[in-house]
Design an enzyme around this catalytic site. Structure first.
Site, PDB file in Angstrom:
ATOM      1  N   CYS A 115       0.822  -1.107   0.083  1.00 28.99           N
ATOM      2  CA  CYS A 115      -0.007   0.079   0.011  1.00 28.99           C
ATOM      3  C   CYS A 115       1.043   1.239  -0.041  1.00 28.99           C
ATOM      4  CB  CYS A 115      -0.994   0.076   0.984  1.00 28.99           C
ATOM      5  SG  CYS A 115      -2.320  -1.347   1.075  1.00 28.99           S
ATOM      6  N   HIS A 252      -3.462   7.294   1.825  1.00 24.57           N
ATOM      7  CA  HIS A 252      -3.760   5.846   1.299  1.00 24.57           C
ATOM      8  C   HIS A 252      -5.200   5.713   1.947  1.00 24.57           C
ATOM      9  CE1 HIS A 252      -4.221   1.876   0.583  1.00 24.57           C
ATOM     10  NE2 HIS A 252      -3.930   1.443   1.908  1.00 24.57           N
ATOM     11  N   ASN A 282      -9.852  -0.268  -0.379  1.00 26.29           N
ATOM     12  CA  ASN A 282      -8.575  -0.294  -0.579  1.00 26.29           C
ATOM     13  C   ASN A 282      -8.102  -0.843  -1.528  1.00 26.29           C
ATOM     14  OD1 ASN A 282      -5.861  -0.642  -0.101  1.00 26.29           O
ATOM     15  ND2 ASN A 282      -5.919  -1.121   2.206  1.00 26.29           N
TER      16      ASN A 282
END
EC number: 2.3.1.180
Length: 325
Positions: A115, A252, A282
């Site tokens: 990520c 993020h 996500n």
């Protein structure tokens, strides 16, 4: 003192057409729309079609970023692509994008920091530009996380989606002061002791298979808020700026609660935080460029604004880039 700065010349993004809502997931696993929204803020995610690969998503985002920058593949010296879900074990997915764009000069390679991948890729590109080894760099974050999810694990399968985002960085001359346009500072960190909190239980040299994503959510949450607040603070200190100087934070997009917790810890107005997790869940390395492109298209970023990009991912890895638009 004259220095080289990396300025964002254009950005673009792409989400697969197939949208899966929380209500649809209720039919597959023991969960509910209310449970997912309350704990994560996620309402839907985009899932790549059969045969649609990470490179396909990356290519569409890249073309949009190039168009936004007013450039073509011939102007690009380097492609840095962040992904944890490559098309193949090798070669790099970036080279597939390079070929599809018709780019035959320069270089292309992947970066893997899950990520945090886009922050790592952006920092790598910035260093190539500052070293004078590239003038224009295409930086991409692209993922098909749906391919590594255990769709019977309700604690993980509801959290992730597929997508891609890209930016074009170009070299500009600056003065070395924090009034310059472009990336002013970048900070990367990792701590491999936390592997077992967020990982994939497979790989070529271990199981000879792709494996599935595994996560201990509460532990990841606690580390995320602290690490992200610390690295943003580190970026502000390095540039002599304060939280009050920040115009926009593009984090993020993992979990709305993490975004809220980080903003509170830093003392940053929640209205300055870009939130798109409800739209696409996500998307790992793709989430920051997706959110950035959304903010740009919505007119939330103006020239001269101070923008912070920050992320944390498996490894653990985490980092931040602070730039003036």
């Amino acid at each position: 003192m004259s220095v080289i700065r990396s300025v964002v010349a254009g950005c673009g993004s792409y989400l697969p057409e197939n949208v899966v809502t929380n209500r649809e997931l209720e039919e597959r696993v023991d969960t509910s729309d209310e449970w997912i929204i309350e704990r994560t803020g996620i309402r839907q995610r985009h899932i790549a079609a059969d045969g649609e690969m990470t490179s396909d998503l990356a290519l569409k985002a890249a073309r949009r970023a190039l168009e936004d920058a007013g450039m073509t593949a011939d102007d690009i010296d380097l492609i840095v692509l962040a992904t944890a879900t490559p098309d193949q074990t090798f070669p790099a997915t970036a080279t597939r994008v390079q070929a599809a764009l018709g780019m035959t000069k320069g270089a292309a390679f992947d970066v893997q920091a899950v990520c945090s991948g886009f922050i790592y890729a952006l920092t790598t590109a910035d260093n190539f530009i500052k070293a004078g080894q590239a003038k224009n760099v295409l930086v991409i974050g692209a993922e098909t996380f749906s391919r590594i999810l255990d769709w019977e694990d309700r604690t993980t399968c509801v959290l992730f989606g597929d997508g891609a985002g890209a930016v074009v960085l170009t070299a500009h001359e600056g003065t070395g002061e924090n009034t310059d346009r472009g990336i002013l500072t970048s900070h990367l960190h990792s701590d491999g002791r936390y592997n077992d909190l967020l990982y994939v239980d497979g790989g070529p040299s271990s199981t000879r298979s792709t494996g599935y994503l595994r996560m201990k959510g509460p532990e990841v949450f606690r580390h995320a808020v602290k690490n992200l607040a610390d690295v943003v603070g580190e970026s502000l200190e390095a540039t002599g700026l304060t939280a009050d100087d920040v115009d926009l934070v593009v984090p993020h997009q993992a979990n709305k609660r993490i975004l809220d917790g980080t903003a509170k810890k830093l003392g940053i107005d929640p209205d300055k935080i870009v939130v798109t997790v409800h739209e696409h869940a996500n998307t790992s390395a793709a989430s920051i460029p997706l959110a950035l492109d959304s903010a740009v298209k919505a007119g939330r970023i103006e020239r001269g604004d101070i923008v912070i990009l920050e992320a944390m991912g498996g490894g653990f890895t985490w980092g931040a880039c602070l730039l003036r638009w």
